[in-house]
Design a protein around this motif. Structure first.
Motif, PDB file in Angstrom:
ATOM      1  N   LEU A  56       0.830  -1.203   0.000  1.00  0.00           N
ATOM      2  CA  LEU A  56       0.000   0.000   0.000  1.00  0.00           C
ATOM      3  C   LEU A  56       0.870   1.260   0.000  1.00  0.00           C
ATOM      4  N   LEU A  57       1.893   1.297   0.849  1.00  0.00           N
ATOM      5  CA  LEU A  57       2.746   2.479   0.940  1.00  0.00           C
ATOM      6  C   LEU A  57       3.573   2.672  -0.324  1.00  0.00           C
ATOM      7  N   SER A  58       3.905   1.578  -1.010  1.00  0.00           N
ATOM      8  CA  SER A  58       4.700   1.690  -2.234  1.00  0.00           C
ATOM      9  C   SER A  58       3.917   2.333  -3.376  1.00  0.00           C
ATOM     10  N   LEU A  59       2.602   2.360  -3.253  1.00  0.00           N
ATOM     11  CA  LEU A  59       1.752   2.929  -4.296  1.00  0.00           C
ATOM     12  C   LEU A  59       1.388   4.385  -4.024  1.00  0.00           C
ATOM     13  N   ARG A  60       1.979   4.989  -2.964  1.00  0.00           N
ATOM     14  CA  ARG A  60       1.683   6.378  -2.610  1.00  0.00           C
ATOM     15  C   ARG A  60       2.942   7.235  -2.636  1.00  0.00           C
ATOM     16  N   ASP A  61       2.729   8.513  -2.872  1.00  0.00           N
ATOM     17  CA  ASP A  61       3.817   9.481  -2.819  1.00  0.00           C
ATOM     18  C   ASP A  61       4.299   9.596  -1.375  1.00  0.00           C
ATOM     19  N   PRO A  62       5.580   9.307  -1.103  1.00  0.00           N
ATOM     20  CA  PRO A  62       6.067   9.375   0.283  1.00  0.00           C
ATOM     21  C   PRO A  62       5.887  10.751   0.928  1.00  0.00           C
ATOM     22  N   GLN A  63       5.866  11.803   0.104  1.00  0.00           N
ATOM     23  CA  GLN A  63       5.700  13.155   0.632  1.00  0.00           C
ATOM     24  C   GLN A  63       4.240  13.503   0.899  1.00  0.00           C
ATOM     25  N   ASP A  64       3.347  12.772   0.264  1.00  0.00           N
ATOM     26  CA  ASP A  64       1.911  13.025   0.424  1.00  0.00           C
ATOM     27  C   ASP A  64       1.161  11.707   0.235  1.00  0.00           C
ATOM     28  N   LEU A  65       0.853  11.040   1.338  1.00  0.00           N
ATOM     29  CA  LEU A  65       0.221   9.725   1.264  1.00  0.00           C
ATOM     30  C   LEU A  65      -1.194   9.769   0.688  1.00  0.00           C
ATOM     31  N   ALA A  66      -1.774  10.947   0.588  1.00  0.00           N
ATOM     32  CA  ALA A  66      -3.098  11.074  -0.016  1.00  0.00           C
ATOM     33  C   ALA A  66      -3.034  11.038  -1.541  1.00  0.00           C
ATOM     34  N   ASN A  67      -1.824  11.064  -2.084  1.00  0.00           N
ATOM     35  CA  ASN A  67      -1.643  11.147  -3.530  1.00  0.00           C
ATOM     36  C   ASN A  67      -1.082   9.827  -4.059  1.00  0.00           C
ATOM     37  N   PRO A  68      -1.879   9.033  -4.799  1.00  0.00           N
ATOM     38  CA  PRO A  68      -1.361   7.789  -5.392  1.00  0.00           C
ATOM     39  C   PRO A  68      -0.286   8.095  -6.431  1.00  0.00           C
ATOM     40  N   LEU A  69       0.642   7.173  -6.613  1.00  0.00           N
ATOM     41  CA  LEU A  69       1.684   7.355  -7.613  1.00  0.00           C
ATOM     42  C   LEU A  69       1.075   7.429  -9.017  1.00  0.00           C
ATOM     43  N   VAL A 139      -3.246   4.872   4.550  1.00  0.00           N
ATOM     44  CA  VAL A 139      -3.332   5.927   3.542  1.00  0.00           C
ATOM     45  C   VAL A 139      -4.783   6.380   3.437  1.00  0.00           C
ATOM     46  N   PRO A 140      -5.010   7.628   3.051  1.00  0.00           N
ATOM     47  CA  PRO A 140      -6.380   8.096   2.841  1.00  0.00           C
ATOM     48  C   PRO A 140      -7.050   7.321   1.701  1.00  0.00           C
ATOM     49  N   HIS A 141      -8.322   7.071   1.839  1.00  0.00           N
ATOM     50  CA  HIS A 141      -9.064   6.346   0.810  1.00  0.00           C
ATOM     51  C   HIS A 141      -9.398   7.281  -0.349  1.00  0.00           C
ATOM     52  N   ALA A 142      -9.207   6.786  -1.563  1.00  0.00           N
ATOM     53  CA  ALA A 142      -9.523   7.573  -2.750  1.00  0.00           C
ATOM     54  C   ALA A 142     -10.888   7.192  -3.324  1.00  0.00           C
ATOM     55  N   ALA A 143     -11.668   6.417  -2.574  1.00  0.00           N
ATOM     56  CA  ALA A 143     -13.031   6.056  -2.968  1.00  0.00           C
ATOM     57  C   ALA A 143     -13.824   5.777  -1.697  1.00  0.00           C
ATOM     58  N   ARG A 144     -15.123   5.923  -1.771  1.00  0.00           N
ATOM     59  CA  ARG A 144     -15.983   5.715  -0.603  1.00  0.00           C
ATOM     60  C   ARG A 144     -16.099   4.223  -0.286  1.00  0.00           C
ATOM     61  N   VAL A 145     -16.159   3.900   1.000  1.00  0.00           N
ATOM     62  CA  VAL A 145     -16.328   2.513   1.428  1.00  0.00           C
ATOM     63  C   VAL A 145     -17.397   2.471   2.521  1.00  0.00           C
ATOM     64  N   TYR A 146     -18.117   1.337   2.579  1.00  0.00           N
ATOM     65  CA  TYR A 146     -19.218   1.233   3.517  1.00  0.00           C
ATOM     66  C   TYR A 146     -19.203  -0.066   4.332  1.00  0.00           C
ATOM     67  N   THR A 147     -18.402  -1.028   3.913  1.00  0.00           N
ATOM     68  CA  THR A 147     -18.446  -2.339   4.547  1.00  0.00           C
ATOM     69  C   THR A 147     -17.071  -2.731   5.071  1.00  0.00           C
ATOM     70  N   ALA A 148     -16.993  -3.928   5.672  1.00  0.00           N
ATOM     71  CA  ALA A 148     -15.719  -4.442   6.164  1.00  0.00           C
ATOM     72  C   ALA A 148     -14.781  -4.742   4.991  1.00  0.00           C
ATOM     73  N   SER A 149     -13.527  -5.062   5.328  1.00  0.00           N
ATOM     74  CA  SER A 149     -12.492  -5.123   4.299  1.00  0.00           C
ATOM     75  C   SER A 149     -12.267  -6.509   3.702  1.00  0.00           C
ATOM     76  N   PHE A 150     -12.438  -7.575   4.502  1.00  0.00           N
ATOM     77  CA  PHE A 150     -12.049  -8.921   4.047  1.00  0.00           C
ATOM     78  C   PHE A 150     -13.268  -9.824   3.884  1.00  0.00           C
ATOM     79  N   PRO A 151     -13.394 -10.495   2.728  1.00  0.00           N
ATOM     80  CA  PRO A 151     -12.613 -10.297   1.490  1.00  0.00           C
ATOM     81  C   PRO A 151     -13.161  -9.120   0.687  1.00  0.00           C
TER      82      PRO A 151
END
Length: 251
Positions: A56-69, A139-151
């Motif tokens: 998850l962290l590898s897919l985000r800008d280290p300077q701004d975790l709200a910004n996906p690579l 990381v901050p979510h870039a889409a709305r979520v309403y339920t549990a995570s797994f699966p």
């Protein structure tokens, strides 16, 4: 030569329907079910957390975790792909497929598709309620979520819906190349939906892998049931209809 090939072709088609198809679908169901159970056990014990977090962290800008690579259009494209696994789109596709099958006189096939996908949705809800895994908070979510995570419900339901409908379309297509194209498209769409969920930060990677696994297991089980019912004559074979089309001309 053609006279010899015709009986061989018919024998192979009969063997594929009665023996090879059910065997492969049952084997696939067992494999993917085992993969899900193994992964779920590791998730419950917390063994996937380090790898999940690193991805998850590898897919985000280290300077701004709200910004996906990547460029801004890539994030927007990810939202488009993730929408293909949403309830609204999958409900629309399922409804269209069921209505088409009913209009074509394939009532049993329409019922089978409906039960397969609705049953998968209920299974997804039950699994989420059972595990109650929190959504990623790194990381901050870039889409709305309403339920549990797994699966991942998007990954699971897209696998069930696209693989089921893809297999149905591929089976009625005579050309092997076109059948392979249809199944490839179904698989690629399923993969893109799952990848987009991780990229947008709304799922741990293990959530998506679990969703793909249990979705593929459920789709394989439903296909096994379909082949058994087809062999018994309770589901129409490709090209057959239970009732003549409405616009068919009288003999």
């Amino acid at each position: 030569m053609n006279n010899l090939l015709s009986p061989v072709t018919q024998l192979w088609a009969r063997l594929r329907l009665n023996e090879i198809g059910p065997l492969l679908s049952l084997a696939a169901c067992g494999f993917f079910a085992w993969a899900f159970i193994s992964l779920a056990d590791e998730v419950v014990e917390g063994e996937t957390h380090a790898l999940d977090s690193a991805i998850l962290l590898s897919l985000r800008d280290p300077q701004d975790l709200a910004n996906p690579l990547g460029p801004s259009w890539l994030e927007e494209a990810a939202r488009d792909f993730t929408g293909l696994g949403g309830y609204a789109i999958l409900t629309l596709l399922t409804s269209a497929a069921v209505i088409y099958l009913l209009m074509a006189g394939k009532r049993s096939a329409a019922l089978l598709v409906l039960v397969s996908i609705v049953g998968g949705a209920l299974l997804s809800t039950g699994l989420k309620m059972g595990f109650e895994r929190p959504r990623p908070d790194l990381v901050p979510h870039a889409a709305r979520v309403y339920t549990a995570s797994f699966p991942s419900g998007h990954a699971m339901l897209s696998a069930i819906t696209y693989l089921t409908l893809g297999a149905l379309l591929a089976r009625v297509e005579k050309s092997r190349r076109i059948s392979a194209f249809i199944m490839s498209l179904a698989i690629i769409t399923t993969l893109m939906v799952g990848v987009s969920r991780v990229y947008l930060g709304v799922h741990w990677p293990s959530d998506v892998l679990a969703g793909w696994s249990v979705g593929a297991a459920w789709a394989s089980l439903c296909w096994f049931v379909a082949l058994q019912l087809q062999r018994r004559g309770q589901v129409e074979k490709p090209g057959e209809t239970s009732t003549p089309p409405v616009d068919a001309e009288p003999p």
